[in-house]
Design a protein around this motif. Structure first.
Motif, PDB file in Angstrom:
ATOM      1  N   THR A 111     -30.043  -8.143 -26.066  1.00 31.67           N
ATOM      2  CA  THR A 111     -29.872  -8.630 -27.652  1.00 31.67           C
ATOM      3  C   THR A 111     -29.143  -9.203 -27.324  1.00 31.67           C
ATOM      4  OG1 THR A 111     -28.611  -6.292 -28.027  1.00 31.67           O
ATOM      5  CG2 THR A 111     -30.644  -6.913 -28.517  1.00 31.67           C
ATOM      6  N   SER A 112     -28.030  -9.515 -26.495  1.00 32.96           N
ATOM      7  CA  SER A 112     -26.545 -10.241 -26.663  1.00 32.96           C
ATOM      8  C   SER A 112     -26.496 -11.422 -25.998  1.00 32.96           C
ATOM      9  CB  SER A 112     -25.349  -9.477 -26.428  1.00 32.96           C
ATOM     10  OG  SER A 112     -24.895  -9.563 -24.444  1.00 32.96           O
ATOM     11  N   ARG A 113     -28.395 -11.939 -24.986  1.00 36.98           N
ATOM     12  CA  ARG A 113     -28.311 -12.742 -24.203  1.00 36.98           C
ATOM     13  C   ARG A 113     -28.808 -13.651 -24.920  1.00 36.98           C
ATOM     14  NH1 ARG A 113     -31.402 -11.132 -19.681  1.00 36.98           N
ATOM     15  NH2 ARG A 113     -33.172 -12.702 -19.551  1.00 36.98           N
ATOM     16  N   GLN A 114     -28.615 -14.891 -24.799  1.00 35.95           N
ATOM     17  CA  GLN A 114     -29.325 -16.270 -25.821  1.00 35.95           C
ATOM     18  C   GLN A 114     -30.775 -16.135 -25.254  1.00 35.95           C
ATOM     19  OE1 GLN A 114     -25.961 -18.324 -24.722  1.00 35.95           O
ATOM     20  NE2 GLN A 114     -25.357 -19.059 -26.772  1.00 35.95           N
ATOM     21  N   PRO A 115     -31.382 -16.443 -26.470  1.00 40.58           N
ATOM     22  CA  PRO A 115     -32.783 -16.194 -25.462  1.00 40.58           C
ATOM     23  C   PRO A 115     -33.522 -18.022 -25.335  1.00 40.58           C
ATOM     24  CG  PRO A 115     -32.834 -16.799 -28.276  1.00 40.58           C
ATOM     25  CD  PRO A 115     -31.601 -16.414 -27.558  1.00 40.58           C
ATOM     26  N   ASN A 116     -33.672 -18.017 -24.133  1.00 42.20           N
ATOM     27  CA  ASN A 116     -34.813 -19.801 -24.087  1.00 42.20           C
ATOM     28  C   ASN A 116     -35.082 -19.835 -24.846  1.00 42.20           C
ATOM     29  OD1 ASN A 116     -33.254 -19.588 -21.208  1.00 42.20           O
ATOM     30  ND2 ASN A 116     -34.779 -18.119 -21.178  1.00 42.20           N
ATOM     31  N   ILE A 117     -35.829 -21.594 -24.969  1.00 41.25           N
ATOM     32  CA  ILE A 117     -36.552 -21.794 -26.374  1.00 41.25           C
ATOM     33  C   ILE A 117     -37.495 -23.021 -26.171  1.00 41.25           C
ATOM     34  CG2 ILE A 117     -36.842 -23.081 -28.681  1.00 41.25           C
ATOM     35  CD1 ILE A 117     -33.020 -22.153 -28.632  1.00 41.25           C
ATOM     36  N   LEU A 118     -39.038 -22.755 -25.963  1.00 40.86           N
ATOM     37  CA  LEU A 118     -39.215 -23.561 -25.683  1.00 40.86           C
ATOM     38  C   LEU A 118     -39.949 -23.883 -27.105  1.00 40.86           C
ATOM     39  CD1 LEU A 118     -42.056 -25.427 -24.012  1.00 40.86           C
ATOM     40  CD2 LEU A 118     -42.755 -23.008 -23.840  1.00 40.86           C
ATOM     41  N   PHE A 119     -40.228 -25.334 -27.451  1.00 36.76           N
ATOM     42  CA  PHE A 119     -40.580 -25.631 -28.724  1.00 36.76           C
ATOM     43  C   PHE A 119     -41.791 -26.866 -28.039  1.00 36.76           C
ATOM     44  CE2 PHE A 119     -38.797 -27.064 -33.434  1.00 36.76           C
ATOM     45  CZ  PHE A 119     -39.729 -27.070 -33.779  1.00 36.76           C
ATOM     46  N   ILE A 120     -43.154 -26.319 -28.415  1.00 37.44           N
ATOM     47  CA  ILE A 120     -43.890 -27.219 -28.540  1.00 37.44           C
ATOM     48  C   ILE A 120     -44.302 -27.884 -29.967  1.00 37.44           C
ATOM     49  CG2 ILE A 120     -46.508 -27.434 -28.087  1.00 37.44           C
ATOM     50  CD1 ILE A 120     -45.752 -24.728 -26.372  1.00 37.44           C
ATOM     51  N   ILE A 121     -44.225 -29.310 -29.969  1.00 34.59           N
ATOM     52  CA  ILE A 121     -44.957 -30.360 -31.133  1.00 34.59           C
ATOM     53  C   ILE A 121     -45.607 -30.509 -31.222  1.00 34.59           C
ATOM     54  CG2 ILE A 121     -43.914 -31.619 -33.148  1.00 34.59           C
ATOM     55  CD1 ILE A 121     -40.898 -30.702 -32.423  1.00 34.59           C
ATOM     56  N   SER A 122     -46.779 -30.909 -31.875  1.00 32.86           N
ATOM     57  CA  SER A 122     -48.124 -31.143 -31.478  1.00 32.86           C
ATOM     58  C   SER A 122     -48.378 -32.485 -33.268  1.00 32.86           C
ATOM     59  CB  SER A 122     -49.497 -30.875 -31.494  1.00 32.86           C
ATOM     60  OG  SER A 122     -49.326 -30.042 -32.931  1.00 32.86           O
TER      61      SER A 122
END
Ligand code: SGN
Ligand code: CA
Length: 512
Positions: free
Chosen positions: A21-32
């Motif tokens: 829980t303390s790890r920073q999550p990766n973020i994949l942000f897909i915008i169409s």
């Protein structure tokens, strides 16, 4: 030893979970771009299947009330990046604005929190050099569907052979392969699909040929009681062009003049022409006019649009598979959203811009393993404005005070969260498609809009009685109380968001 075992197990479990829980999550942000929720099966659409987006919704959350602050390409992206309304981030419209990257952006805060950041694909924020990205590979302006050029952070401009949605995925995967695996990442993937002029991938040509799509209930709207709707220029009947939009050209020479087509390779062109020549023959043989012509245009529009959406969804799926394959899925937030909604023939229209539901609302799904329970539905009012503070918080960065969005991370984590009761919208562009600038408020039941510049008018809709927004009841004597109440709420939002220009217009009476 017996005594210690539970303690050891507890410690291990505690350490693992604590670390997780303390790890920073990766973020994949897909915008169409311009992808309508009406065409996504996760939202119940019967028009097509979108297995990639549906998978995200199944494994995460489907947002049923996600909205844009200003339903246009650049302005929406500027708000997503900055967490501020257009009047404060400076990017009001696509025609005159050039994004000022010298402001707080969620990606800059993530960088400060240790992230490596990238944007691949369509960005459409003007000519300034992007800031806040360790890497970018972006389409110039709107970009091209076939053999697109990309401008990279390395300073090069390069043409890639292929179809834009596939190339964007390849470049995204390339960056993911090359990144520093010891740092969390935030990758924004900006798709060009499903933007006009809807050029499908060769493998999707004809994918919907056997389908006849039902006309939306409001297709033959006469715009009675709505002045701005009477002067717009975005109908399938009159605005859609037979040639560029529907690919029925008067001659091969005329077709060759269209840059988006003439840049194809001879092999691509052969397959393209083989398909659209057939459409042209069918069109010529039918000798259509009047309603039959308009409805033929509608069918062609739907087929081409949904074909570009098919490739978009396939490419979303491909990135999800990449995450699976590289064991990244568990610690990566994946967001899919469009910059705004779109008209699929409702009111007789294509395009967006209006504060009416189809374009104001945007599709949005989010997967966040360990935080969002699979199959969640979020019905609270969420705005593109909220993405920046939400993602900064998820990445354990600092949310700048200048940001106006409301982080919905507490909502996802089931912590204290007070949803907004109403949403504020402000659209500015006074040009293509002739949509009058306007601002307004939406509550659960009502929508109040003030148009200005092109037409000066107020509109009020009771969304419960009139979900298609066909009857403006602003002038009804029975509306007096509700108008007064909504106006005071609207004024409060205008002040809260510091929209000084809107305040002046709000205070100016509309002449009869
Ligand atoms: C282009 C389109 C318009 C569209 C704008 C804005 N015309 O100008 O139909 O509204 O983009 O779209 S086209 O003939 O060039 O396709 S946005 O997504 O960039 O805001
Ligand atoms: Ca758009």
């Amino acid at each position: 030893m017996k005594h210690f075992l539970p303690a050891i197990v507890f410690t291990i479990v505690h350490l693992c979970c604590g670390a997780q829980t303390s790890r920073q999550p990766n973020i994949l942000f897909i915008i169409s771009d311009d992808h309508a929720y009406q065409t996504i099966s996760a939202y119940g659409s019967k028009l097509t299947q979108t297995p990639g987006i549906d998978r995200l919704a199944r494994e995460g959350a489907l947002f049923t009330n996600a909205y844009a602050t200003n339903s246009l390409c650049g302005p929406s992206r500027a708000t997503i990046l900055s967490g501020r309304y257009s009047h404060l981030n400076g990017f009001r419209d696509n025609m005159q604005s050039n994004f000022n990257f010298n402001q707080d952006l969620f990606v800059k805060q993530l960088q400060a929190a240790g992230y490596q950041t990238a944007w691949v694909g369509k960005m459409h924020l003007g000519n300034n050099t992007p800031q806040g990205f360790n890497y970018y590979e972006i389409l110039p302006g709107q970009g091209e569907y076939y053999n697109p050029d990309f401008i990279s952070s390395g300073g090069t401009r390069k043409r890639y052979e292929g179809y834009v949605s596939n190339v964007i995925t390849q470049l995204s995967e390339q960056w993911l392969n090359d990144r520093d695996p010891n740092k969390p990442f935030c990758l924004v993937v900006g798709h060009k699909a499903t933007h006009r002029v809807w050029m499908p991938d060769l493998q999707d040509l004809g994918a919907f040929d056997r389908r006849t799509f039902p006309l939306p209930a409001t297709f033959y709207d006469n715009y009675d009681t709505r002045k701005a709707a009477q002067v717009q220029d975005m109908t399938i009947e009159k605005t859609l062009r037979l040639a560029q939009d529907l690919k029925v050209f008067p001659s091969r020479e005329a077709e060759n003049k269209m840059r988006a087509i003439s840049r194809m390779t001879p092999e691509q062109r052969k397959k393209w022409d083989a398909y659209y020549d057939g459409i042209k023959q069918e069109f010529v043989a039918k000798k259509l006019s009047g309603k039959a012509l308009t409805e033929w245009k509608f069918q062609r529009y739907m087929k081409d649009y949904l074909s570009t959406a098919k490739s978009l969804d396939r490419n979303i799926n491909a990135l999800l598979q990449y995450l699976d394959k590289h064991d990244l899925a568990k610690n990566t937030i994946v967001i899919y959203m469009s910059d705004q909604g779109f008209y699929m023939g409702e009111h007789g229209w294509f395009d967006k811009r209006f504060m009416y539901e189809e374009s104001f609302r945007t599709p949005m799904v989010m997967r966040y393993p360990g935080v969002i329970k699979p199959g969640t539905k979020i019905t609270d009012f969420i705005m593109n404005l909220d993405m920046a503070p939400t993602l900064i918080q998820a990445g354990k960065g600092n949310v700048p005070e200048t940001m106006q969005g409301l982080s919905f991370l507490p909502l996802l984590k089931k912590q204290a969260y007070t949803p907004r009761k109403a949403m504020y919208y402000h659209y500015y562009e006074n040009g293509e498609h002739s949509v009058s600038p306007h601002f307004g408020i939406k509550t659960k039941r009502y929508k109040l809009i003030r148009f200005y510049k092109k037409v000066a008018a107020w509109e009020l809709f009771d969304l419960q009685k009139d979900p298609h927004e066909l009857k403006n009841i602003y002038d009804d004597p029975a509306s007096v109380k509700i108008v007064a109440d909504l106006k005071s709420q609207l004024a409060a939002l205008i002040d809260q968001y510091k929209d000084a220009e809107a305040r002046v217009i709000f205070d100016t009476p509309v002449a009869d």
